[in-house]
Design a protein around this motif. Structure first.
Motif, PDB file in Angstrom:
ATOM      1  N   GLN A 237      -9.995   1.347   3.822  1.00  0.00           N
ATOM      2  CA  GLN A 237     -11.186   2.060   3.364  1.00  0.00           C
ATOM      3  C   GLN A 237     -12.402   1.392   3.953  1.00  0.00           C
ATOM      4  N   ALA A 238     -13.155   2.164   4.699  1.00  0.00           N
ATOM      5  CA  ALA A 238     -14.409   1.693   5.266  1.00  0.00           C
ATOM      6  C   ALA A 238     -15.546   2.096   4.332  1.00  0.00           C
ATOM      7  N   PRO A 239     -16.654   1.390   4.382  1.00  0.00           N
ATOM      8  CA  PRO A 239     -17.787   1.727   3.512  1.00  0.00           C
ATOM      9  C   PRO A 239     -18.206   3.185   3.671  1.00  0.00           C
ATOM     10  N   GLY A 240     -18.329   3.870   2.544  1.00  0.00           N
ATOM     11  CA  GLY A 240     -18.768   5.258   2.575  1.00  0.00           C
ATOM     12  C   GLY A 240     -17.707   6.259   2.962  1.00  0.00           C
ATOM     13  N   LYS A 241     -16.485   5.779   3.161  1.00  0.00           N
ATOM     14  CA  LYS A 241     -15.395   6.678   3.555  1.00  0.00           C
ATOM     15  C   LYS A 241     -14.279   6.641   2.526  1.00  0.00           C
TER      16      LYS A 241
ATOM     17  N   GLY B 180      -2.565  -4.250  -3.825  1.00  0.00           N
ATOM     18  CA  GLY B 180      -3.199  -5.547  -3.666  1.00  0.00           C
ATOM     19  C   GLY B 180      -4.706  -5.419  -3.751  1.00  0.00           C
ATOM     20  N   GLN B 181      -5.363  -6.552  -3.638  1.00  0.00           N
ATOM     21  CA  GLN B 181      -6.823  -6.595  -3.732  1.00  0.00           C
ATOM     22  C   GLN B 181      -7.509  -6.293  -2.399  1.00  0.00           C
ATOM     23  N   GLY B 182      -6.752  -6.331  -1.345  1.00  0.00           N
ATOM     24  CA  GLY B 182      -7.307  -6.000  -0.033  1.00  0.00           C
ATOM     25  C   GLY B 182      -7.673  -7.220   0.787  1.00  0.00           C
ATOM     26  N   THR B 183      -7.693  -7.034   2.092  1.00  0.00           N
ATOM     27  CA  THR B 183      -8.138  -8.056   3.026  1.00  0.00           C
ATOM     28  C   THR B 183      -9.057  -7.391   4.049  1.00  0.00           C
ATOM     29  N   GLN B 184     -10.186  -8.013   4.319  1.00  0.00           N
ATOM     30  CA  GLN B 184     -11.193  -7.402   5.183  1.00  0.00           C
ATOM     31  C   GLN B 184     -10.878  -7.628   6.651  1.00  0.00           C
ATOM     32  N   VAL B 185     -10.974  -6.560   7.405  1.00  0.00           N
ATOM     33  CA  VAL B 185     -10.854  -6.623   8.864  1.00  0.00           C
ATOM     34  C   VAL B 185     -12.166  -6.125   9.458  1.00  0.00           C
ATOM     35  N   THR B 186     -12.777  -6.959  10.256  1.00  0.00           N
ATOM     36  CA  THR B 186     -14.039  -6.600  10.908  1.00  0.00           C
ATOM     37  C   THR B 186     -13.872  -6.746  12.416  1.00  0.00           C
ATOM     38  N   VAL B 187     -14.140  -5.673  13.140  1.00  0.00           N
ATOM     39  CA  VAL B 187     -13.987  -5.679  14.596  1.00  0.00           C
ATOM     40  C   VAL B 187     -15.352  -5.434  15.224  1.00  0.00           C
ATOM     41  N   SER B 188     -15.784  -6.392  16.017  1.00  0.00           N
ATOM     42  CA  SER B 188     -17.079  -6.275  16.679  1.00  0.00           C
ATOM     43  C   SER B 188     -16.885  -5.661  18.055  1.00  0.00           C
ATOM     44  N   SER B 189     -17.770  -4.740  18.373  1.00  0.00           N
ATOM     45  CA  SER B 189     -17.658  -4.073  19.676  1.00  0.00           C
ATOM     46  C   SER B 189     -18.448  -4.827  20.740  1.00  0.00           C
TER      47      SER B 189
ATOM     48  N   MET C 117     -11.643  -2.443   4.751  1.00  0.00           N
ATOM     49  CA  MET C 117     -10.809  -3.231   3.847  1.00  0.00           C
ATOM     50  C   MET C 117      -9.404  -2.649   3.927  1.00  0.00           C
ATOM     51  N   TYR C 118      -8.442  -3.502   4.162  1.00  0.00           N
ATOM     52  CA  TYR C 118      -7.053  -3.060   4.282  1.00  0.00           C
ATOM     53  C   TYR C 118      -6.290  -3.433   3.013  1.00  0.00           C
ATOM     54  N   TYR C 119      -5.571  -2.447   2.501  1.00  0.00           N
ATOM     55  CA  TYR C 119      -4.820  -2.611   1.273  1.00  0.00           C
ATOM     56  C   TYR C 119      -3.332  -2.391   1.534  1.00  0.00           C
ATOM     57  N   CYS C 120      -2.532  -3.165   0.831  1.00  0.00           N
ATOM     58  CA  CYS C 120      -1.084  -3.000   0.843  1.00  0.00           C
ATOM     59  C   CYS C 120      -0.679  -2.424  -0.506  1.00  0.00           C
ATOM     60  N   ALA C 121       0.330  -1.572  -0.497  1.00  0.00           N
ATOM     61  CA  ALA C 121       0.770  -0.953  -1.737  1.00  0.00           C
ATOM     62  C   ALA C 121       2.281  -0.744  -1.734  1.00  0.00           C
ATOM     63  N   ALA C 122       2.838  -0.722  -2.943  1.00  0.00           N
ATOM     64  CA  ALA C 122       4.278  -0.553  -3.127  1.00  0.00           C
ATOM     65  C   ALA C 122       4.548   0.706  -3.937  1.00  0.00           C
TER      66      ALA C 122
ATOM     67  N   SER D 170       0.446   8.848   1.754  1.00  0.00           N
ATOM     68  CA  SER D 170      -0.514   9.307   0.750  1.00  0.00           C
ATOM     69  C   SER D 170      -0.700   8.243  -0.308  1.00  0.00           C
ATOM     70  N   TRP D 171      -1.927   7.798  -0.489  1.00  0.00           N
ATOM     71  CA  TRP D 171      -2.163   6.695  -1.418  1.00  0.00           C
ATOM     72  C   TRP D 171      -1.791   7.052  -2.850  1.00  0.00           C
ATOM     73  N   SER D 172      -1.806   8.324  -3.187  1.00  0.00           N
ATOM     74  CA  SER D 172      -1.533   8.719  -4.571  1.00  0.00           C
ATOM     75  C   SER D 172      -0.092   8.460  -4.988  1.00  0.00           C
ATOM     76  N   HIS D 173       0.786   8.208  -4.049  1.00  0.00           N
ATOM     77  CA  HIS D 173       2.191   7.955  -4.366  1.00  0.00           C
ATOM     78  C   HIS D 173       2.457   6.511  -4.776  1.00  0.00           C
ATOM     79  N   TYR D 174       1.500   5.640  -4.582  1.00  0.00           N
ATOM     80  CA  TYR D 174       1.759   4.212  -4.710  1.00  0.00           C
ATOM     81  C   TYR D 174       1.299   3.663  -6.055  1.00  0.00           C
ATOM     82  N   GLU D 175       2.189   2.878  -6.664  1.00  0.00           N
ATOM     83  CA  GLU D 175       1.926   2.377  -8.007  1.00  0.00           C
ATOM     84  C   GLU D 175       1.253   1.013  -8.031  1.00  0.00           C
ATOM     85  N   HIS D 176       1.606   0.169  -7.082  1.00  0.00           N
ATOM     86  CA  HIS D 176       1.146  -1.215  -7.140  1.00  0.00           C
ATOM     87  C   HIS D 176       0.323  -1.539  -5.904  1.00  0.00           C
TER      88      HIS D 176
END
Length: 126
Positions: free
Chosen positions: A39-43, A117-126, A93-98, A109-115
């Motif tokens: 999930q990116a900001p505003g998206k 994580g808190q996420g880990t940020q990935v930032t790529v500079s151009s 922000m990248y999230y893992c789910a089970a 589809s994120w709606s299928h996932y029950e569990h």
């Protein structure tokens, strides 16, 4: 108590690589399909990749196909996302789910996932 913990995020230049890891505890790992979302900001949150219980089936979003690779090690209760040729638009922000879903399948589809994580940020500079 189920816990899902991501790691491996960071700040990189475009074209570089990162490998995200996600370890799940408190569950029988090979009973769960696993997914990566971002999930990116505003998206909205979007599916990036998923993998079936055994690892035999995978799915990738069109935007990452050919650049990202998902894998899992059931002995280590861990799923990985190898991200190559990163682009600025991969910043999120990248999230893992089970998901205790059916065998021989996975869902982007994120709606299928029950569990989650808190996420880990990935930032790529151009």
């Amino acid at each position: 108590q189920v816990q899902v913990v991501e790691s491996g995020g960071g700040s990189v230049q475009a074209g570089e690589s990162l490998r995200l890891s996600c370890t799940a505890s408190g569950l029988t790992f090979d009973d769960y399909r696993m997914g990566w979302f971002r999930q990116a900001p505003g998206k909205e949150r979007e599916g990036v990749s998923c993998i079936s219980r055994s690892g035999s089936i995978t799915w990738y979003a069109t935007s990452v196909k050919g650049r990202f690779t998902i894998s899992r090690d059931n002995a280590k209760n861990t799923v990985y996302l190898q991200m190559n040729s990163l682009k600025h638009e991969d910043t999120a922000m990248y999230y893992c789910a089970a998901d205790e879903g059916p065998k021989a399948s996975c869902s982007g589809s994120w709606s299928h996932y029950e569990h989650w994580g808190q996420g880990t940020q990935v930032t790529v500079s151009s």
